[in-house]
Scaffold this motif. Structure first.
Motif, PDB file in Angstrom:
ATOM      1  N   ARG A  87       9.084 -17.329 -31.591  1.00 13.25           N
ATOM      2  CA  ARG A  87       9.538 -17.685 -32.944  1.00 13.25           C
ATOM      3  C   ARG A  87      10.517 -18.852 -32.885  1.00 13.25           C
ATOM      4  O   ARG A  87      10.470 -19.752 -33.734  1.00 13.25           O
ATOM      5  N   ASP A  88      11.380 -18.848 -31.880  1.00  7.44           N
ATOM      6  CA  ASP A  88      12.333 -19.948 -31.735  1.00  7.44           C
ATOM      7  C   ASP A  88      11.616 -21.267 -31.464  1.00  7.44           C
ATOM      8  O   ASP A  88      12.044 -22.322 -31.937  1.00  7.44           O
ATOM      9  N   ARG A  91      10.423 -22.321 -34.804  1.00  2.00           N
ATOM     10  CA  ARG A  91      11.583 -22.742 -35.619  1.00  2.00           C
ATOM     11  C   ARG A  91      12.048 -24.143 -35.220  1.00  2.00           C
ATOM     12  O   ARG A  91      12.439 -24.946 -36.072  1.00  2.00           O
ATOM     13  N   PRO A  95      11.878 -26.472 -38.981  1.00  2.00           N
ATOM     14  CA  PRO A  95      13.086 -25.766 -39.412  1.00  2.00           C
ATOM     15  C   PRO A  95      12.950 -25.051 -40.756  1.00  2.00           C
ATOM     16  O   PRO A  95      13.734 -24.150 -41.044  1.00  2.00           O
ATOM     17  N   GLY A 141      15.660 -16.290 -41.436  1.00  2.00           N
ATOM     18  CA  GLY A 141      14.348 -16.705 -41.927  1.00  2.00           C
ATOM     19  C   GLY A 141      13.241 -15.706 -41.687  1.00  2.00           C
ATOM     20  O   GLY A 141      12.094 -16.097 -41.534  1.00  2.00           O
TER      21      GLY A 141
END
Length: 166
Positions: A87-88, A91, A95, A141
């Protein structure tokens, strides 16, 4: 905004993602299409993917998401995004991404998977997906939505959860 429908196999990422994308009038993108053929073949044989199998997939998907984000384009994407590191990665590329965590009981997931046709992912991989899942609740998020109910009911709950994110 880019919305990623995430969770283990059988939670309805594609079905619900297509329905949500239709309601929002944005494109739906099947995240599985970014897998290498070798990874799809491996899953079809009932073999769980490793990080080495997943990173190339996530790199291709995050690159696409980064392009959409840079252009200000919206989309709904299906992607298991089982681990926080995955997920990072998404992201970092986009963003403006919001993850919709589709959660449901293992019995419900197994029943749904047993009833679907034409998909490469066998029911046998549910346990490995559960083992790999790092619960995203509490991360920035992320909205969490139960997969209990009809697709229309679930997507209505997703829309409500997304409005609260704004």
């Amino acid at each position: 905004m880019i919305i990623v429908m995430m969770g283990i196999c059988g939670t309805g990422k594609s079905t619900l993602g297509k329905l949500l994308a239709g309601r929002l009038d944005v494109p739906f993108v099947e995240g599985d299409d970014y897998h290498l053929p070798e990874a799809v073949a491996k899953m079809a044989k009932g073999e769980p993917l490793t990080d080495a199998d997943r990173w190339p997939w996530l790199d291709r998907l995050s690159a696409a998401m980064g392009e959409w984000s840079a252009k200000g384009e919206a989309a709904v994407v299906s992607c298991s995004a089982l681990r926080r590191a995955y997920r990072d990665r998404l992201r970092a590329a986009a963003p403006d991404v919001v993850f919709v965590y589709l959660e449901g009981g293992v019995d419900l997931v197994r029943t749904r998977m047993a009833g679907r046709e034409g998909h490469f992912m066998p029911v046998a991989l549910v346990d490995s997906q559960i083992a790999d899942l790092e619960d995203p609740r509490g991360e920035p998020g992320v909205v969490s939505v139960s997969i209990e109910g009809s697709p229309d009911e679930i997507v209505t709950r997703i829309e409500g959860a997304l409005k609260k994110q704004d």
